[in-house]
Design a protein around this motif. Structure first.
Motif, PDB file in Angstrom:
ATOM      1  N   ARG A  37       0.816  -1.218   0.000  1.00  0.00           N
ATOM      2  CA  ARG A  37       0.000   0.000   0.000  1.00  0.00           C
ATOM      3  C   ARG A  37       0.850   1.270   0.000  1.00  0.00           C
ATOM      4  O   ARG A  37       0.316   2.367   0.194  1.00  0.00           O
ATOM      5  CB  ARG A  37      -0.922   0.004   1.226  1.00  0.00           C
ATOM      6  N   ALA A  38       2.151   1.140  -0.191  1.00  0.00           N
ATOM      7  CA  ALA A  38       3.031   2.309  -0.201  1.00  0.00           C
ATOM      8  C   ALA A  38       2.618   3.281  -1.311  1.00  0.00           C
ATOM      9  O   ALA A  38       2.281   2.867  -2.427  1.00  0.00           O
ATOM     10  CB  ALA A  38       4.476   1.877  -0.394  1.00  0.00           C
ATOM     11  N   LEU A  39       2.649   4.561  -0.997  1.00  0.00           N
ATOM     12  CA  LEU A  39       2.236   5.602  -1.940  1.00  0.00           C
ATOM     13  C   LEU A  39       3.378   6.590  -2.169  1.00  0.00           C
ATOM     14  O   LEU A  39       4.140   6.886  -1.241  1.00  0.00           O
ATOM     15  CB  LEU A  39       1.027   6.364  -1.399  1.00  0.00           C
ATOM     16  N   PRO A  40       3.481   7.136  -3.383  1.00  0.00           N
ATOM     17  CA  PRO A  40       4.442   8.218  -3.620  1.00  0.00           C
ATOM     18  C   PRO A  40       3.832   9.540  -3.151  1.00  0.00           C
ATOM     19  O   PRO A  40       2.861  10.024  -3.725  1.00  0.00           O
ATOM     20  CB  PRO A  40       4.642   8.177  -5.137  1.00  0.00           C
ATOM     21  N   GLN A  50      11.711   3.131   5.020  1.00  0.00           N
ATOM     22  CA  GLN A  50      10.690   4.036   5.540  1.00  0.00           C
ATOM     23  C   GLN A  50       9.845   4.530   4.381  1.00  0.00           C
ATOM     24  O   GLN A  50      10.369   4.880   3.313  1.00  0.00           O
ATOM     25  CB  GLN A  50      11.342   5.224   6.258  1.00  0.00           C
ATOM     26  N   PHE A  51       8.530   4.569   4.586  1.00  0.00           N
ATOM     27  CA  PHE A  51       7.623   4.936   3.506  1.00  0.00           C
ATOM     28  C   PHE A  51       6.288   5.381   4.080  1.00  0.00           C
ATOM     29  O   PHE A  51       6.034   5.253   5.286  1.00  0.00           O
ATOM     30  CB  PHE A  51       7.417   3.743   2.565  1.00  0.00           C
ATOM     31  N   VAL A  52       5.422   5.894   3.209  1.00  0.00           N
ATOM     32  CA  VAL A  52       4.073   6.292   3.590  1.00  0.00           C
ATOM     33  C   VAL A  52       3.096   5.349   2.908  1.00  0.00           C
ATOM     34  O   VAL A  52       3.228   5.052   1.712  1.00  0.00           O
ATOM     35  CB  VAL A  52       3.781   7.750   3.184  1.00  0.00           C
ATOM     36  N   ALA A  53       2.120   4.857   3.679  1.00  0.00           N
ATOM     37  CA  ALA A  53       1.148   3.902   3.142  1.00  0.00           C
ATOM     38  C   ALA A  53      -0.256   4.295   3.576  1.00  0.00           C
ATOM     39  O   ALA A  53      -0.447   4.889   4.636  1.00  0.00           O
ATOM     40  CB  ALA A  53       1.469   2.485   3.613  1.00  0.00           C
ATOM     41  N   ILE A  64      -4.794   2.241  13.258  1.00  0.00           N
ATOM     42  CA  ILE A  64      -4.760   3.639  12.825  1.00  0.00           C
ATOM     43  C   ILE A  64      -4.990   3.634  11.320  1.00  0.00           C
ATOM     44  O   ILE A  64      -4.100   3.309  10.548  1.00  0.00           O
ATOM     45  CB  ILE A  64      -3.421   4.313  13.157  1.00  0.00           C
ATOM     46  N   GLY A  65      -6.196   3.983  10.908  1.00  0.00           N
ATOM     47  CA  GLY A  65      -6.505   3.974   9.490  1.00  0.00           C
ATOM     48  C   GLY A  65      -5.989   5.227   8.791  1.00  0.00           C
ATOM     49  O   GLY A  65      -5.602   6.200   9.423  1.00  0.00           O
ATOM     50  N   ILE A 112       5.567   4.534   7.987  1.00  0.00           N
ATOM     51  CA  ILE A 112       5.986   3.257   8.560  1.00  0.00           C
ATOM     52  C   ILE A 112       7.484   3.080   8.344  1.00  0.00           C
ATOM     53  O   ILE A 112       8.014   3.389   7.279  1.00  0.00           O
ATOM     54  CB  ILE A 112       5.210   2.097   7.910  1.00  0.00           C
ATOM     55  N   GLU A 113       8.137   2.610   9.380  1.00  0.00           N
ATOM     56  CA  GLU A 113       9.578   2.397   9.316  1.00  0.00           C
ATOM     57  C   GLU A 113       9.921   1.039   9.919  1.00  0.00           C
ATOM     58  O   GLU A 113       9.442   0.689  10.997  1.00  0.00           O
ATOM     59  CB  GLU A 113      10.321   3.498  10.070  1.00  0.00           C
ATOM     60  N   LEU A 114      10.731   0.281   9.206  1.00  0.00           N
ATOM     61  CA  LEU A 114      11.244  -1.000   9.691  1.00  0.00           C
ATOM     62  C   LEU A 114      12.760  -0.916   9.652  1.00  0.00           C
ATOM     63  O   LEU A 114      13.343  -0.686   8.597  1.00  0.00           O
ATOM     64  CB  LEU A 114      10.752  -2.157   8.819  1.00  0.00           C
ATOM     65  N   GLY A 115      13.390  -1.104  10.825  1.00  0.00           N
ATOM     66  CA  GLY A 115      14.837  -0.977  10.835  1.00  0.00           C
ATOM     67  C   GLY A 115      15.453  -1.461  12.132  1.00  0.00           C
ATOM     68  O   GLY A 115      14.775  -1.980  13.023  1.00  0.00           O
TER      69      GLY A 115
END
Length: 217
Positions: free
Chosen positions: A64-67, A88-91, A99-100, A105-108
């Protein structure tokens, strides 16, 4: 003739006490082994559940990642950061995840007294300001002690450039076509290889691409 009095001699009592102590020791040892086995089974079940939920959430979020264009950098059209040890990205997430709406979101990897941890962070993203809201940040430790973590990205970094697997994603114009993540806990089996395909903001590919197994060894 004198009759022998009924009862136990001192030697018989000592033998009985020794046998009793031996039996108690054996029973206690069996109970301790059973407790350790049960604890280990509970811990393993808990770790597997964390892996399943964390991996499912990460996969769904990546798809669901968005630019999202940056307000501070006109060249950055995605707000996507891709490194070998952090993504890290925005979805746009559905409401059932807690949280809708738009979330950053960041995974690290984070440092801890035990070593390196794999941490998943999510926080509400305000599209009007193109920034995350710090007070909504939520963190979950997916792996408490990490042995290996590697992220790779597949795609074309610019229009007209041939797509390939890379350890960093330098493009700020488009999202990668595939994100591949490999996780190895310090004491445990490697997690299943995660491969996710963002559904928007990528360059269309003609052929199906296989996971980059070799690049992660």
């Amino acid at each position: 003739m004198m009759r022998r009095q009924h009862g136990f001699t001192l030697v018989e009592i000592l033998i009985a006490l020794s046998i009793g102590a031996l039996l108690i020791s054996l029973v206690y040892g069996a109970v301790r082994i059973g407790q350790r086995s049960t604890t280990a089974l509970i811990d393993q079940t808990g770790d597997n559940e964390v892996m399943r939920i964390g991996w499912q959430f990460t996969h769904d979020a990546l798809t669901r990642a968005l630019p999202i264009p940056s307000r501070d950098n006109s060249d950055d059209k995605t707000l996507f950061i891709g490194n070998p040890d952090r993504v890290q990205f925005v979805a746009d997430m559905p409401a059932y995840v807690g949280i809708g709406g738009l979330m950053q979101i960041e995974l690290g990897i984070n440092a801890s007294p035990k070593g390196e941890q794999l941490v998943l962070t999510r926080q509400h993203f305000d599209k009007a300001t193109a920034s995350a809201t710090a007070e909504t940040a939520q963190q979950a430790v997916l792996v408490d002690e990490l042995d290996g973590f590697d992220v790779r990205y597949f795609g074309a970094t610019d229009i007209g450039v041939a797509p390939s697997w890379q350890s960093d994603w330098p493009s700020q114009v488009i999202l990668p076509n595939l994100i591949q993540i490999k996780v190895t806990p310090k004491d445990g089996e490697p997690w299943p290889l995660l491969v996710a395909r963002p559904l928007t903001g990528t360059v269309p590919l003609d052929d199906e691409i296989q996971p980059d197994e070799g690049g992660l060894q």
